[in-house]
Design an enzyme around this catalytic site. Structure first.
Site, short mmCIF file in Angstrom:
data_model
loop_
_atom_site.label_atom_id
_atom_site.label_comp_id
_atom_site.label_asym_id
_atom_site.label_seq_id
_atom_site.Cartn_x
_atom_site.Cartn_y
_atom_site.Cartn_z
N HIS A 1 -21.28 -5.87 -14.31
CA HIS A 1 -21.04 -4.46 -14.64
C HIS A 1 -21.39 -3.62 -13.42
O HIS A 1 -22.31 -3.93 -12.68
CB HIS A 1 -21.93 -4.03 -15.82
CG HIS A 1 -21.44 -2.78 -16.49
ND1 HIS A 1 -21.75 -1.54 -16.03
CD2 HIS A 1 -20.64 -2.62 -17.56
CE1 HIS A 1 -21.17 -0.63 -16.81
NE2 HIS A 1 -20.50 -1.26 -17.75
N ASP B 1 -17.94 -6.58 -23.45
CA ASP B 1 -16.73 -7.34 -23.80
C ASP B 1 -17.00 -8.82 -24.08
O ASP B 1 -16.10 -9.52 -24.54
CB ASP B 1 -15.73 -7.23 -22.64
CG ASP B 1 -15.24 -5.80 -22.50
OD1 ASP B 1 -15.41 -5.21 -21.42
OD2 ASP B 1 -14.74 -5.26 -23.50
C1 SDX Z 1 -16.21 -2.46 -19.03
O1 SDX Z 1 -17.95 1.14 -16.14
C2 SDX Z 1 -18.15 0.99 -17.40
O2 SDX Z 1 -19.00 1.58 -18.02
C3 SDX Z 1 -17.18 0.02 -18.07
C4 SDX Z 1 -17.47 -0.34 -19.53
C5 SDX Z 1 -17.28 0.85 -20.44
O3 SDX Z 1 -17.91 0.85 -21.52
O4 SDX Z 1 -16.45 1.71 -20.13
O5 SDX Z 1 -18.81 -0.81 -19.64
C6 SDX Z 1 -16.52 -1.41 -20.04
O6 SDX Z 1 -15.24 -2.31 -18.31
C7 SDX Z 1 -17.14 -3.64 -18.88
C8 SDX Z 1 -16.71 -4.59 -17.72
C9 SDX Z 1 -15.57 -5.48 -18.24
N1 SDX Z 1 -15.02 -6.28 -17.14
C10 SDX Z 1 -15.27 -7.60 -17.04
O7 SDX Z 1 -16.02 -8.24 -17.79
C11 SDX Z 1 -14.53 -8.29 -15.91
C12 SDX Z 1 -15.47 -9.24 -15.17
N2 SDX Z 1 -16.47 -8.41 -14.45
C13 SDX Z 1 -16.19 -8.10 -13.09
O8 SDX Z 1 -14.88 -8.09 -12.68
C14 SDX Z 1 -17.14 -7.09 -12.46
O9 SDX Z 1 -18.42 -7.43 -12.81
C15 SDX Z 1 -16.92 -5.63 -12.77
C16 SDX Z 1 -15.53 -5.19 -12.47
C17 SDX Z 1 -17.23 -5.33 -14.19
C18 SDX Z 1 -17.89 -4.83 -11.90
O10 SDX Z 1 -17.50 -5.07 -10.63
P1 SDX Z 1 -18.27 -4.42 -9.39
O11 SDX Z 1 -19.37 -3.51 -9.79
O12 SDX Z 1 -17.23 -3.89 -8.49
O13 SDX Z 1 -19.01 -5.65 -8.83
P2 SDX Z 1 -18.50 -6.43 -7.60
O14 SDX Z 1 -17.08 -6.84 -7.85
O15 SDX Z 1 -18.85 -5.66 -6.38
O16 SDX Z 1 -19.40 -7.75 -7.72
C19 SDX Z 1 -20.61 -7.89 -7.01
C20 SDX Z 1 -20.74 -9.39 -6.79
C21 SDX Z 1 -19.52 -9.97 -6.05
O17 SDX Z 1 -19.95 -11.14 -5.40
P3 SDX Z 1 -20.36 -11.01 -3.81
O18 SDX Z 1 -19.18 -10.36 -3.12
O19 SDX Z 1 -21.62 -10.17 -3.78
O20 SDX Z 1 -20.61 -12.45 -3.38
O21 SDX Z 1 -20.77 -10.06 -8.05
C22 SDX Z 1 -19.64 -10.90 -8.19
C23 SDX Z 1 -18.63 -10.42 -7.18
O22 SDX Z 1 -17.76 -11.47 -6.80
N3 SDX Z 1 -19.16 -10.75 -9.56
C24 SDX Z 1 -18.73 -11.75 -10.31
C25 SDX Z 1 -18.44 -11.18 -11.56
N4 SDX Z 1 -18.68 -9.85 -11.51
C26 SDX Z 1 -19.12 -9.59 -10.27
N5 SDX Z 1 -18.59 -13.07 -10.06
C27 SDX Z 1 -18.13 -13.83 -11.09
N6 SDX Z 1 -17.82 -13.34 -12.31
C28 SDX Z 1 -17.96 -12.03 -12.57
N7 SDX Z 1 -17.65 -11.55 -13.78
#
Ligand code: SDX
Length: 429
Positions: free
Chosen positions: A306, A363
């Site tokens: 998140h 989710d």
């Molecule tokens: C919602 O914003 C809100 O409030 C949203 C929400 C709401 O109520 O409106 O809460 C609802 O959208 C919840 C999120 C639902 N999405 C998912 O579950 C999709 C999977 N999650 C990710 O795609 C991700 O965690 C996000 C999009 C939710 C957040 O992404 P960020 O903040 O941009 O984090 P990032 O991509 O910069 O990740 C930081 C690190 C990265 O690795 P490094 O580059 O540091 O090595 O964490 C890793 C990412 O690759 N990472 C994940 C991951 N989420 C982040 N690695 C594997 N699986 C994941 N799910």
């Protein structure tokens, strides 16, 4: 601390510091460009406050979520009532018994669609993505309620809000029924909000469907847990669109489009698809975790991570508990729940997830309950939209009422070509 000092070369400027009611610290940079010629650079806005708001407070480090100051956990109670939370989020206080019953009457009076709107569903192919028809039909509401395009009349905002909150259910149910070739079921005025929605989804002319108390409570809980979440992607979109003074229907339709993305509201569907893939044997939980850690795999552990929560999403905690209760009461044993639990157990003890503070989000478990209720998976992001609609409406209203509200127009850093001349086509190589 009242001021922040910024030194740029020889220039030293002071910028006001704003402290929020929960102690959050902001540097007010509204004068930065005028004073220094510099702008800030923050793709994804991870460090940028776009507004001040009194609707929802999140402390991502600790895992706190409050609607108008009330902790989310306190809405997980016997007889959860989504409409009570809708009222709180939009109008800013818990309704009295009288206010709640009046608001529910307004929803009852607005549960039907204009008969001509019904025919729009005929125009969608059965395989139309539900979020496409939802955003289209919410926008279409502006064609049928032109008197609510400008909300400056006394009571017109309340009227527009009630129509949206009430009709989004009917639109969602009708688009589902149309996709299955089923007759549209008119709303049942003596049913409560969620029971009425489930009636429109699942009743047949010869076989009425009345949700059990367990299912009705589960639907209320799911919706209210999604009601608002401060400046997430879809809410920020609603604010952006609303900042041009676009009407409430168009602004909320844009929120549906932003929520559709698999990184946002589409994640609940992606979680179930991931769990089903594991269940079918295509993947093992261990393999799933390995792929999620492998940057080359492009695979993400959907429902995990998140932008703001660097701790367990409090909504996920409530939904995980509700999974047991609802499935138990319904006598359902869903292997996907066991797989989800196994994935969570593996992830929360894996350094990749621990170091990045990746926890289950809203989710991760919501889809399992929606499956148990009988909601078709393709409708999961639509459920998220129904739940989030009060937040979009409340945030749109708050922005429009903010003194000195301006159109949102971010700046950019230009990295394109510097100036050069047009070359007539005959001279191009
Ligand atoms: C919602 O914003 C809100 O409030 C949203 C929400 C709401 O109520 O409106 O809460 C609802 O959208 C919840 C999120 C639902 N999405 C998912 O579950 C999709 C999977 N999650 C990710 O795609 C991700 O965690 C996000 C999009 C939710 C957040 O992404 P960020 O903040 O941009 O984090 P990032 O991509 O910069 O990740 C930081 C690190 C990265 O690795 P490094 O580059 O540091 O090595 O964490 C890793 C990412 O690759 N990472 C994940 C991951 N989420 C982040 N690695 C594997 N699986 C994941 N799910």
């Amino acid at each position: 601390m009242e001021k922040a000092t910024l030194t740029i070369g020889e220039q030293v400027i002071e910028l006001p510091v704003i402290i929020g009611t929960e102690g959050e610290k902001d540097i007010d940079i509204q004068q930065l460009r005028a004073k220094t010629g510099f702008i800030t650079y923050d793709p994804g806005y991870g460090n940028t406050g776009s507004c001040s708001s009194a609707i929802t407070f999140i402390d991502g480090e600790v895992g706190i979520l409050r609607y108008r100051g009330i902790p989310i956990e306190q809405f997980d109670r016997p007889n959860p009532d989504f409409i009570e939370v809708v009222f709180l989020v939009i109008f800013g206080h818990l309704p009295t018994r009288n206010e709640l019953s009046e608001f529910k009457n307004m929803l009852r009076e607005n549960e039907h669609l204009h008969e001509s709107m019904k025919h729009h569903f005929e125009g969608f192919p059965p395989y139309a993505p539900p979020m496409a028809s939802l955003s289209a039909m919410i926008n279409a509401m502006s064609c049928f309620h032109p008197e609510l395009l400008k909300l400056d009349e006394e009571g017109s905002f309340e009227e527009a809000s009630a129509r949206l909150i009430s009709k989004i259910r009917t639109i969602a149910a009708y688009s589902y029924r149309h996709s299955k070739g089923l007759p549209l079921m008119y709303p049942q005025p003596d049913y409560e909000y969620c029971a009425n929605f489930l009636h429109m989804m699942f009743s047949l002319p010869n076989k009425p469907y009345k949700a059990s108390k367990e299912i009705e409570d589960a639907m209320n809980l799911i919706f209210l847990l999604h009601a608002d979440h401060e400046q997430n992607c879809s809410t920020s979109t609603v604010r952006m669109v609303g900042s041009s003074q676009a009407n409430l229907f168009a602004s909320c339709a844009s929120g549906v489009c932003a929520l559709w993305g698999p990184l946002h509201g589409g994640a609940n569907l992606a979680v179930i698809e991931m769990l089903e893939e594991i269940h079918k044997g295509g993947l093992s939980p261990e393999k799933c975790i390995e792929m999620a850690k492998d940057k080359d795999s492009k695979f993400r552990l959907m429902g995990f991570g998140h932008r703001v929560y660097k701790n367990y999403d409090p909504r996920a905690r409530i939904l995980k508990k509700a999974c047991d209760k609802v499935l138990d009461k319904l006598g359902i044993k869903d292997p996907l729940l066991d797989i989800a639990r196994k994935l969570e157990e593996l992830a929360l003890k894996d350094s990749y997830f621990v170091e990045r503070k990746l926890y289950p989000n809203v989710d991760f478990y919501s889809g399992i309950i929606m499956r148990a209720i009988g909601i078709p998976t393709e409708m999961f992001p639509v459920m998220f939209s129904i739940g989030r609609l009060p937040g979009w409406i409340a945030q749109w209203k708050e922005q429009n009422e903010m003194p000195g509200a301006k159109i949102s127009r971010p700046r950019q850093i230009y990295i394109g070509e510097t100036i050069h001349n047009y070359i007539p086509i005959e001279d191009r190589k």
